[in-house]
Design an enzyme around this catalytic site. Structure first.
Site, PDB file in Angstrom:
ATOM      1  N   HIS A  40       0.825  -1.209   0.000  1.00 32.92           N
ATOM      2  CA  HIS A  40       0.000   0.000   0.000  1.00 32.92           C
ATOM      3  C   HIS A  40       0.859   1.259   0.000  1.00 32.92           C
ATOM      4  CE1 HIS A  40      -2.843   2.790   2.337  1.00 32.92           C
ATOM      5  NE2 HIS A  40      -3.405   2.603   1.160  1.00 32.92           N
ATOM      6  N   HIS A  82      -0.923  10.959  -1.872  1.00 34.11           N
ATOM      7  CA  HIS A  82      -2.180  10.501  -1.287  1.00 34.11           C
ATOM      8  C   HIS A  82      -3.084  11.658  -0.851  1.00 34.11           C
ATOM      9  CE1 HIS A  82      -4.880   9.342   2.005  1.00 34.11           C
ATOM     10  NE2 HIS A  82      -5.074   8.273   1.245  1.00 34.11           N
TER      11      HIS A  82
HETATM   12  O1  G3P Z   1      -5.975   0.704  -1.992  1.00 27.33           O
HETATM   13  C1  G3P Z   1      -6.795   0.990  -0.940  1.00 27.33           C
HETATM   14  C2  G3P Z   1      -6.486   2.272  -0.253  1.00 27.33           C
HETATM   15  O2  G3P Z   1      -5.400   2.915  -0.856  1.00 27.33           O
HETATM   16  C3  G3P Z   1      -7.610   3.193  -0.162  1.00 27.33           C
HETATM   17  O3  G3P Z   1      -7.444   4.127   0.839  1.00 27.33           O
HETATM   18  O4  G3P Z   1      -6.966   6.350   1.661  1.00 27.33           O
HETATM   19  O5  G3P Z   1      -5.142   4.716   1.552  1.00 27.33           O
HETATM   20  O6  G3P Z   1      -6.009   5.734  -0.513  1.00 27.33           O
HETATM   21  P1  G3P Z   1      -6.332   5.275   0.875  1.00 27.33           P
HETATM   22 CA    CA Z   2      -4.747   4.671  -2.217  1.00 29.59          CA
END
Ligand code: G3P
Ligand code: CA
Length: 295
Positions: A40, A82
């Site tokens: 992630h 992000h």
């Molecule tokens: O891939 C799932 C995740 O990235 C979604 O949440 O807020 O980390 O972008 P966020």
């Molecule tokens: Ca994400």
């Protein structure tokens, strides 16, 4: 193996030649196999999120799937970030004082390129940069990795879907090798996912979140995956998702996020999810039985 019969779509009529190959994607899900592990924002438990170093860390740990987020600067450059603002993960307040609230769309690519996106995480990452999407994609290619690309805040960046697809095409990421099993585009915005599907129907797509039971059938028209937060998972919901077939004729898949705990990973795997999105991919790998991975 499915026959690859090209179908000219309405998107092709609107936006150039687009060929669609129904059912061509590598199938990730089948009961009893180990979920795919997705790093992630890169391996962001160990390196600053959404930097080249985070992609490299995932590769170093042996993980090929990397998730990242794309947004756009004031002068139209696609960058990997992000948050919708720059202050949490960079030194923007020091480098560009008086520019609050430091929204990414208020800064040029050159201004973003000056920022240190690593020191907040740790001194050994000082000097890491906010990558342009092109740089990030090239690094993922160099690492022989696969990309789960999230279009972040698309309502702030009109047209970002077409621009992202163009960049991916220019970088060779819309060729059959990538489209068949190395690329998924996702968003929390159903409109954005639908737009990606309409523009390039061959690309695998995912809708983040937990659409209502009643909306799932409509989502299956343009999304190959439904990707819910781990806390929202239930056996009933997973069954409802899996009962539907997506735009490429396969049962909808589920990648859940963000799972960094071993017990949670085992529980998610027990539910039969196809993928686990995690900041700590090595923790999740140790938690799961060692069988042949999917994908
Ligand atoms: O891939 C799932 C995740 O990235 C979604 O949440 O807020 O980390 O972008 P966020
Ligand atoms: Ca994400």
């Amino acid at each position: 193996m499915h026959a690859r019969v090209p179908v000219v779509t309405t998107a092709a009529l609107l936006g150039g030649t687009v060929l669609m190959f129904p059912g061509r994607h590598a199938e990730l899900g089948s009961p009893g196999t180990v979920p795919v592990i997705v790093s992630h924002r890169g391996a962001s438990g160990y390196a600053p999120e959404n930097t080249l170093a985070a992609a490299d860390k995932a590769a170093e740990l042996g993980f090929d799937w990397v998730e990242t987020d794309v947004q756009r600067t004031r002068d139209g450059e696609l960058v990997v970030l992000h948050d919708d603002t720059l202050e949490r993960t960079t030194d923007v307040e020091r480098v560009h004082p008086g520019r609050a609230p430091w929204k990414v769309e208020d800064f040029t690519a050159a201004e973003v390129a000056l920022l240190d996106a690593g020191s907040w995480f740790g001194p050994s990452y000082a000097g890491a940069r906010v990558p342009a999407l092109r740089q990030f994609v090239d690094r993922v290619s160099r690492n022989h990795q696969k990309l789960l690309l999230e279009i972040k805040n698309p309502e702030l960046h009109p047209g970002i879907e077409r621009q992202t697809l163009k960049l991916l095409s220019n970088e060779g990421w819309l060729d059959p090798a990538h489209v068949d099993g190395g690329l998924i585009i996702q968003s929390f915005s159903a409109d954005s996912v639908r737009t990606v599907h309409d523009l390039h129907p061959g690309v695998k797509t995912a809708l983040l979140g937990t659409p209502s039971f009643g909306d799932l059938a409509e989502c299956a028209r343009f999304a190959d995956q439904i990707n819910p937060a781990y806390a929202s998972l239930s056996v009933g919901y997973i069954a409802a998702v899996r009962a539907l077939r997506g735009p490429h004729g396969r049962p909808l898949e589920i990648f859940t996020w963000t799972v960094d705990d071993a017990d949670d990973a085992r529980r998610a795997a027990g539910y039969g999810v196809d993928g686990i999105i995690t900041n700590t991919p090595d923790v999740i790998r140790r938690a799961l039985p060692q069988r042949l991975p999917r994908g």
